[in-house]
Motif scaffolding. Structure first.
Motif, PDB file in Angstrom:
ATOM      1  N   GLY A  78       0.900  -1.088  -0.160  1.00  0.00           N
ATOM      2  CA  GLY A  78       0.140   0.073   0.137  1.00  0.00           C
ATOM      3  C   GLY A  78       1.012   1.171   0.097  1.00  0.00           C
ATOM      4  N   ILE A  79       2.057   1.201   0.857  1.00  0.00           N
ATOM      5  CA  ILE A  79       2.647   2.608   0.811  1.00  0.00           C
ATOM      6  C   ILE A  79       4.189   2.391   0.570  1.00  0.00           C
ATOM      7  N   VAL A  80       4.869   3.451   0.615  1.00  0.00           N
ATOM      8  CA  VAL A  80       6.472   3.284   0.398  1.00  0.00           C
ATOM      9  C   VAL A  80       6.818   4.136   1.449  1.00  0.00           C
TER      10      VAL A  80
ATOM     11  N   ASP B 194       9.508   4.906   3.148  1.00  0.00           N
ATOM     12  CA  ASP B 194      10.429   5.776   2.880  1.00  0.00           C
ATOM     13  C   ASP B 194       9.921   7.272   2.514  1.00  0.00           C
ATOM     14  N   LEU B 195       9.013   7.194   1.511  1.00  0.00           N
ATOM     15  CA  LEU B 195       8.560   8.326   1.026  1.00  0.00           C
ATOM     16  C   LEU B 195       7.783   9.281   2.125  1.00  0.00           C
TER      17      LEU B 195
END
Lengths: 519, 348
Positions: free
Chosen positions: A356-358, A360-361
């Motif tokens: 779902g998400i990155v 580190d960003l």
């Protein structure tokens, strides 16, 4: 631990094995634990409930020595527990089973258990003795695992047993289980509960942390609720019910999910005789399914029966190996995640962290993760940061994402807030087809209710919704039609009203004929 | 004792850490110099003087830093997207060979045409040498660490063949080197009476451009997403393979540019001693810079400065040259340690 099983002893007469008095822990301005007092008695299973961020994990981390409390005292078996030392906690007989396992995949069960609890230089010589001790523990508590099996080859339920055995092997007499059922199938959960019962009967004390109210009521003798770092109340499990506990947890009555009657429109997504799978093996066989606009189709089933492949085919991440997938009436058999992202297809992944998400960003970057190629957020290949951050602010506002702002590293969000971010991202494109795979897994009561409300609103707004869930209550509460997946085959979807819980249970166990004949 | 992440990273620590690391590294190398019998303070004084002490020293440091900035960027670009390009050395040589071949008279044109042309061809050649491994990785899952590393040796043999054969300078008295590039293809010097050439400006511009690409554009955004979580990037509809190829072209191109700049700016011809391992040193530079494009400039100047300064120190005091290697290695380790200390703290 010699005197075993005395279930009818008066609670108050039993020895207190763990006492926390006035436990307080602050992180900057945030009071994570506020004057928490807790008593755990021998042979007791204590349920610990609370929303994400209520302070359960902090409390357990203090007990296990990961954090040092700012104030308060902890006693284990009458002795004060030295703060901030996991080793002291282990020595005092406290064992912890984390939600995410800490096992080495390439080692055997026995090696994993012995690792770290035996001095390195005599690892080899003592293995035989260790194996026999391990076998004894397995037998006593019904924790069936082969000592020589490799961890990498075990199922999730078996790995959890290894974690529990590891704690027992280190002579734990107080066992803390952090959301142990989040990853288990129904059967594995039942077997875990039997083990917990056996352990309590033999004098072990257990703290059971969970989001699932019914499970806590079933498994625990006493339930304690935390909210915003404080103890809100304590109840004997027999004298309470799920809705009353839910109220305690969120602090107000949880609105039951209300569903108006469906008025389905055109078919949006269709599968015709589809086979699909990964690594050359089909996990779905001959599946037919139609999802129409303005309806929610729920797919129930025990984990690992082909839900993953179904979600991938529906989301355009994998192509069917046989049969046809139609999206908006057009052939979508070829896998095309990128095209779907541009169209109005929204996918809510089952694993937020991995898919779902990155992490580190920044939050705002994750907010445009699948829409960065739209003109709204990029012109001539240049990201329009102001636009994107404003959009992130909007999501934070509308979906009540708790964070420090659009620049927050996404990895710092709690699970519930990550899911809200994903939902916000997904719903912002006003999708016409939504695939939600385990949309509320691991979320607390309040957040889960919010997710369901969003899905229902999307349906009423004209979207076709496919919900894949292992949570039967969820499927029953929001789906208009329900199909059950079992060993890669999908039962014909039926109107939710026409199915009883028992019938769904039978379908989940694969007894389709029994259900059909009963009609 | 245990280590935990600082809740609020301090700017002071982040800025001070590199200096603390350099001090620590010099301290660690002190016994080595003492063991050799040289006065320590004088040795470090000479080191500093040899790095920055005069115009000649400073320009020499920047000249040496030029290829390191470019190969450092090549490594940083690739590593940020988790493409482990160990083959900058080979890409550099192919870029150099292409620049030498085109610049030595194959085309006659005025400098304002020839220089950009020669550099572009160098970039293209370097990119070409990385596309193969990148395709093998994305299509067949072949580990790029192995392919890029081994292709370095293939390239060295190829260069050797070329300068002994087709590209050999007929007027070179039999030396294994290519014909010199035309004056029209040579990069102008930017400081008179020094070896510092336009390549340094090109390298700095390249770093800034890459930084802008990384932070401001969709390509950079996708590369970072793919680099830190390829599964999520794919789920969000990005085509991971395309991003990888794009990154490979950029990374290989930068290494190729390093080779082309060395040939047209400094050497004037292609030879097997063109690069004393700039490709590998680029990895060190990138790691020192924490893969930050602008940090690469500083890191490259630092590494180049240590080498140039240690040369001066060695010439005067007779301290052996390998001490420069030791200082660079020690400062890399200290830098990693310092960066770690700036982000984490130890609690008892």
């Amino acid at each position: 631990m010699s005197e075993s099983g005395a279930p009818f002893v008066n609670e108050a007469a039993r020895e207190v094995v763990l006492r926390v008095a006035g436990g307080t822990k602050r992180f900057g301005d945030l009071v994570a634990n506020d004057d928490i007092s807790l008593e755990l008695r021998r042979g007791e299973v204590l349920g610990l409930l609370g929303e994400n961020g209520a302070g359960k994990t902090t409390l357990m981390s203090i007990l296990f020595g990961h954090y040092v409390a700012d104030e308060g005292r902890i006693e284990a078996f009458g002795e004060p527990l030295p703060p901030g030392s996991p080793r002291a906690a282990i020595a005092a007989g406290i064992g912890m089973v984390h939600q995410h396992f800490t096992l080495a995949d390439n080692l055997s069960v026995l090696d994993n258990i012995v690792l770290g609890s035996e001095p390195m230089w005599r690892l080899r010589s003592d293995l035989r003795g260790a194996a026999s001790r391990l076998r004894e523990h397995s037998r006593r508590f019904g924790l069936d695992v082969h000592p020589d099996a490799l961890i990498g080859e075990l199922s999730v339920g078996e790995r959890q047993r290894v974690e529990i055995l590891k704690a027992l092997y280190r002579s734990a007499r107080i066992l803390i289980l952090d959301e142990p059922t989040a990853v288990l199938t129904l059967q594995e959960t039942e077997s875990l509960f039997r083990t917990l019962g056996q352990m309590a009967a033999q004098g072990l004390s257990i703290i059971f942390i969970s989001h699932k109210l019914d499970e806590v009521i079933a498994a625990c003798g006493r339930v304690m609720v935390l909210r915003a770092g404080r103890v809100i109340g304590e109840r004997p499990a027999t004298g309470t019910n799920a809705s009353r506990l839910a109220e305690m947890i969120v602090g107000h009555e949880v609105p039951a999910t209300r569903r108006s009657a469906a008025t389905p429109g055109e078919p949006v997504f269709e599968l015709r005789g589809v086979n699909a799978g990964t690594g050359g093996r089909d996990r779905l066989h001959d599946v037919d399914l139609t999802v129409r606009a303005r309806e929610i189709v729920g797919v129930a089933g025990v984990a690992g029966n082909g839900q993953g492949s179904l979600a991938r085919v529906a989301g355009g991440h994998a192509a069917p190996t046989r049969g046809q997938a139609l999206l908006f009436g057009e052939d979508a058999s070829r896998s095309s995640a990128s095209r779907d992202a541009r169209g109005r297809v929204a996918r809510i992944p089952d694993d937020r962290h991995a898919l779902g998400i990155v992490s580190d960003l920044a939050l705002w970057e994750n907010a445009i993760l699948d829409t960065a190629n739209r003109r709204r957020f990029a012109r001539f290949g240049i990201i329009r940061r102001r636009e994107a951050k404003a959009f992130a602010e909007e999501l934070i506002e509308r979906f009540d994402i708790r964070c420090r702002g659009p620049d927050t590293p996404t990895g710092l969000l709690s699970g519930g807030n990550m899911q809200k971010l994903i939902l916000g991202r997904v719903f912002s494109v006003r999708p016409r087809f939504i695939i939600a795979n385990q949309p509320t897994r691991g979320l607390d009561v309040g957040a889960a209710a919010y997710v369901r409300k969003c899905l229902l609103e999307a349906r009423d707004g004209g979207a076709a919704v496919l919900v894949i869930s292992e949570d039967l209550d969820e499927t029953l509460s929001i789906a208009d039609r329900i199909a059950v997946v079992h060993r890669g085959r999908l039962s014909p979807p039926r109107a939710a009203e026409s199915l009883t819980r028992r019938e769904i249970g039978l379908l989940m166990a694969g007894q389709w004929d029994t259900v059909r004949d009963a009609r | 004792m245990r280590v935990e992440r600082r809740e609020t990273p301090s700017a002071w620590l982040a800025l001070g850490a590199p200096f603390a690391a350099i001090a620590l590294a010099l301290l660690a190398c002190t016994p080595l110099i003492m063991w050799h019998g040289s006065p320590v303070l004088e040795a470090y004084g000479l080191l500093l003087k040899g790095t920055l002490g005069s115009r000649g020293a400073a320009t020499e440091t920047l000249t040496r830093a030029t290829p390191l900035v470019l190969t450092g960027l090549a490594a940083a670009v690739a590593f940020r997207a988790r493409l482990w390009n160990i083959g900058a050395e080979g890409q550099l040589y192919l870029g150099a060979a292409a620049a030498a071949a085109v610049g030595a008279g194959a085309i006659a044109a005025p400098p304002w045409i020839l220089i950009p042309l020669v550099l572009t061809i160098g970039v293209a050649a370097g990119a070409l040498w990385l596309i193969g491994p990148a395709l093998l990785k994305t299509r067949l899952g072949v580990d790029e660490v192995v392919t890029t590393l081994l292709l370095n040796f293939v390239m060295l043999l190829f260069i050797s063949m070329m300068i002994e054969g087709p590209m050999k300078d007929p007027l070179g008295f039999g030396w294994p080197q290519s014909a010199p590039v035309l004056d029209e293809a040579a990069l102008p010097k930017i400081v008179p009476k020094s070896r510092l050439h336009l390549g340094f400006v090109i390298a700095v511009v390249a770093a800034v451009v890459f930084w802008l690409i990384d932070t401001r554009t969709r390509w950079g955004f996708e590369a970072r997403a793919v680099g830190s979580n390829p599964a999520a990037a794919r789920f969000a509809g990005m085509t991971v393979q395309t991003v990888m190829i794009r990154v490979a072209i950029l990374s290989g191109g930068l290494a190729g540019l390093a080779g082309a700049c060395e040939v047209t700016g400094l050497r004037g011809y292609l030879a097997l001693d063109l690069s004393p391992g700039f490709g590998y040193a680029g990895i060190v530079v990138a790691m020192l810079a924490q893969l930050h494009p602008l940090g690469v400039i500083g890191a490259a100047v630092f590494v180049a400065g240590v080498f140039v300064g240690a040369d001066a120190m060695g010439r005067t005091l007779g301290v052996p040259g390998f001490i420069a290697d030791v200082i660079v290695a020690a400062s890399l380790m200290c830098m990693l340690l310092a960066m770690f200390a700036a982000r984490y703290r130890i609690r008892r």
